[in-house]
Design a protein around this motif. Structure first.
Motif, PDB file in Angstrom:
ATOM      1  N   ALA A 103      -6.181  -2.910 -34.248  1.00  0.00           N
ATOM      2  CA  ALA A 103      -5.547  -1.633 -34.578  1.00  0.00           C
ATOM      3  C   ALA A 103      -6.148  -0.552 -33.696  1.00  0.00           C
ATOM      4  CB  ALA A 103      -5.745  -1.296 -36.048  1.00  0.00           C
ATOM      5  N   ASN A 104      -5.408   0.502 -33.505  1.00  0.00           N
ATOM      6  CA  ASN A 104      -5.706   1.497 -32.486  1.00  0.00           C
ATOM      7  C   ASN A 104      -5.853   2.895 -33.072  1.00  0.00           C
ATOM      8  OD1 ASN A 104      -3.796   3.231 -30.115  1.00  0.00           O
ATOM      9  ND2 ASN A 104      -5.820   2.453 -29.724  1.00  0.00           N
ATOM     10  N   ARG A 146      -7.584   6.747 -41.625  1.00  0.00           N
ATOM     11  CA  ARG A 146      -6.383   6.163 -42.230  1.00  0.00           C
ATOM     12  C   ARG A 146      -6.360   4.658 -42.073  1.00  0.00           C
ATOM     13  NH1 ARG A 146      -2.867   9.996 -39.463  1.00  0.00           N
ATOM     14  NH2 ARG A 146      -2.248   8.193 -38.229  1.00  0.00           N
ATOM     15  N   ILE A 147      -6.692   4.220 -40.872  1.00  0.00           N
ATOM     16  CA  ILE A 147      -6.654   2.786 -40.623  1.00  0.00           C
ATOM     17  C   ILE A 147      -7.685   2.060 -41.466  1.00  0.00           C
ATOM     18  CG2 ILE A 147      -7.179   1.040 -38.884  1.00  0.00           C
ATOM     19  CD1 ILE A 147      -5.747   2.841 -36.860  1.00  0.00           C
ATOM     20  N   SER A 183      -8.927   2.985 -44.244  1.00  0.00           N
ATOM     21  CA  SER A 183      -8.449   2.975 -45.629  1.00  0.00           C
ATOM     22  C   SER A 183      -7.449   1.853 -45.853  1.00  0.00           C
ATOM     23  CB  SER A 183      -7.740   4.288 -45.979  1.00  0.00           C
ATOM     24  OG  SER A 183      -8.652   5.337 -45.962  1.00  0.00           O
ATOM     25  N   ALA A 184      -6.497   1.768 -44.950  1.00  0.00           N
ATOM     26  CA  ALA A 184      -5.481   0.732 -45.084  1.00  0.00           C
ATOM     27  C   ALA A 184      -6.141  -0.648 -45.106  1.00  0.00           C
ATOM     28  CB  ALA A 184      -4.487   0.829 -43.938  1.00  0.00           C
ATOM     29  N   LEU A 185      -7.081  -0.862 -44.209  1.00  0.00           N
ATOM     30  CA  LEU A 185      -7.733  -2.167 -44.145  1.00  0.00           C
ATOM     31  C   LEU A 185      -8.478  -2.468 -45.434  1.00  0.00           C
ATOM     32  CD1 LEU A 185      -9.037  -2.143 -40.478  1.00  0.00           C
ATOM     33  CD2 LEU A 185      -6.914  -3.068 -41.412  1.00  0.00           C
ATOM     34  N   ARG A 206      -7.075   9.295 -37.515  1.00  0.00           N
ATOM     35  CA  ARG A 206      -6.381   8.012 -37.505  1.00  0.00           C
ATOM     36  C   ARG A 206      -7.324   6.896 -37.907  1.00  0.00           C
ATOM     37  NH1 ARG A 206      -1.648   7.659 -33.012  1.00  0.00           N
ATOM     38  NH2 ARG A 206      -1.557   5.526 -33.769  1.00  0.00           N
TER      39      ARG A 206
END
Lengths: 336, 336
Positions: A95-96, A106-107, A109-111, A103
């Motif tokens: 992921a970037n 957010r990433i 958190s999603a993970l 960002r």
DNA sequence: ATGAAAGCGCTAACAA
DNA sequence: TTGTTAGCGCTTTCAT
């Protein structure tokens, strides 16, 4: 999408038996094995990993979080990590974050919500690192890559930046250059500071006092390489060599040289971090500090998985990987 | 990791209420909202997306499957797709097949088990495409990117290769070149064939009969660019210009030119697909067919999500994106 | 407006 | 060896 129940029905067995033949957890008679396999094939059944993960509390999913997938330095790292992960039965994706801490948050958190088993992180710089702290507290494993998150104690795989820079500058000195300028990375990044340190060490080692007027703080982006070298080439007392702290900035430096009409290495020598595949096409070929990217990725993934599987002692493990200096024409020894 | 139950307990409400305040599915009194939010914060609670996905049968997870993350052409595509996905509430990651169909199969299988909602695929070439067929049959959405999988009918976002090549070669002709050689991509790839077709079209348009002796089939890798241009430059009747069908091969061509001591554009003109950031550093600057990579990624993601959400008519949607020709010095008009 | 409870697809402990 | 079943954490229907 068929579920395990449908497979069981079609094979005329219980779902436990299906599960057992899939995972090989328990002995199942050959006859039933056969029937189950057949049903699986017939139905084109793929076990629902979500359900499994929910139950066993692990996803076998790893994610590498990168700040700038555009930087040609990263792809090999990914390959190394991927190969290692696969061998050990994990699945790795990327992921970037685009160097934006927002960002990244957010990433991450999603993970967390996806309950990935571990994260390989080259963190975007930023002072608010609460998302990392909290994810660590939650028990998720993180291995830092290329850069650490300052203030955080965790496993990390880093390049031996001091040594790489030192060897490179030492080589310039031996080739007869003395007024050596440096275009650093951002000094808020450890990587940036360490390479600067190696530069200073090499100079002092040769009894050359580092000259502040020769130190230019870049930001690892192409434009800063361009701007800063333009600036330094405008000076009355030009340097005889430039040491550039990453590959992308070097592109900018080359552009500046071209515009200024300066020839390398006759007018000015050039040495740089990172191979950008330029060595083939750009003339002259550049002396380069090469990072073993594949190995960095592989080591990081190994540590991450060992950590996940509880094979590591509690203390954070920090590994330094040695770079290699490749000497080419851009630092040809100076005529005395 | 706390679960929804613990949040409910701490807030003194039912789990249904917690769910409702998180998702905003139903009205909840402000008082309870407050208490729930507090509990969430206190416990550092992140909803378990696995459980949610299991229940609602969608993960909001998209994956881009790429053949070679090392190719500088892809990163911008990823960015475009990522931005679009994020805007629409999906999460996008990337996986790498290394141009190996075997790895592609494994990855696609894994994605199936993880129940991702959709796949953006730049497929590795290979004749066994059963894994794609079966995944499509299972109802998973796939959008092809850059290349199609031949024999498969599905949504796709492709470059208008014919046009890009045609415009480029047309420009060469107008600049006064007639013996124009081409280094193609692998002709088993549609991309390879289409660019060759554009080349032929442009020639015939100018009443030049394509000369088989000027057509060299490369494989999109650097080495083939090197080898083939070496070969063509050894010939007695050299071409006056070379049109190279991708950026990576151009690196090889440049190397060959350098070794042969040929100067561009005086000895030979050069035009190429793909910008490799070389334009800054390499001299002379190259005339290039530029692909709008970001847009390609964004379009593909848009279509994928529209497809997932059932907003598209049943027939596969194939979009062609127009490239842009950027004329630079490497094709300077020929002195008559 | 709030809560109780069924069920998503799977694993694993237990029973047969 | 095989099957039954509870339960992983969540959403959602249906009562209240």
């Amino acid at each position: 999408m068929p579920s395990i129940v449908e497979v069981a029905k079609r094979a005329g067995v219980s779902i436990a038996t299906v599960s057992n033949v899939i995972r090989g957890t328990k002995r199942v008679s050959p006859a039933l094995q056969e029937r189950v396999q057949l049903a699986i094939r017939d139905l084109d059944y793929y076990p629902n990993e979500l359900a499994r993960s929910l139950k066993v509390k692990q996803t076998r999913m790893l994610v590498m979080v990168l700040p700038d997938i555009t930087n040609p330095f990263f792809p090999e790292i990914i390959r190394g990590a991927e190969d290692c992960a696969f061998q050990r039965g994990y699945f790795l994706m990327t992921a970037n974050t685009d160097e934006q801490i927002g960002r990244e948050r957010r990433i991450v958190s999603a993970l967390r919500s996806y309950r990935v088993d571990g994260i390989l992180l080259a963190s975007a710089p930023g002072k608010d690192i609460s998302h990392i702290e909290s994810v660590l507290r939650a028990g998720l494993s993180i291995v830092c890559l290329d850069r650490t998150v300052s203030g955080i104690e965790t496993d990390a795989v880093l390049l031996d930046n001091v040594r790489g820079a030192q060897e490179c500058v030492r080589h310039l000195i031996q080739a007869g250059y003395r007024r050596i300028a440096i275009i650093t990375g951002p000094l808020k990044l450890l990587t940036g500071r360490e390479r600067l340190r190696g530069y200073g060490d090499a100079l002092r080692e040769a009894d050359i006092e580092p000259d502040p007027a020769l130190i230019f703080e870049g930001d690892f982006r192409e434009d800063s390489g361009y701007r800063l070298s333009k600036e330094m080439l405008r000076r009355r007392r030009k340097p005889s060599a430039i040491f550039v702290c990453n590959g992308v900035m070097t592109l900018g430096v080359l552009k500046a040289l071209e515009e200024t009409g300066m020839l390398c290495p006759n007018d000015i020598a050039l040495a740089t971090f990172d191979d950008l595949m330029l060595d083939h096409s750009f003339h002259p070929h550049l002396t380069t500090v090469v990072q073993p990217s594949y190995e960095i990725g592989a080591r990081a993934a190994t540590i991450l998985i060992d950590r996940i599987e509880g094979k590591l002692p509690k203390e954070p493990l920090v590994v330094r990987i040695a770079p290699t200096l490749i000497v080419r024409e851009s630092t040809r020894p100076r005529r005395p």
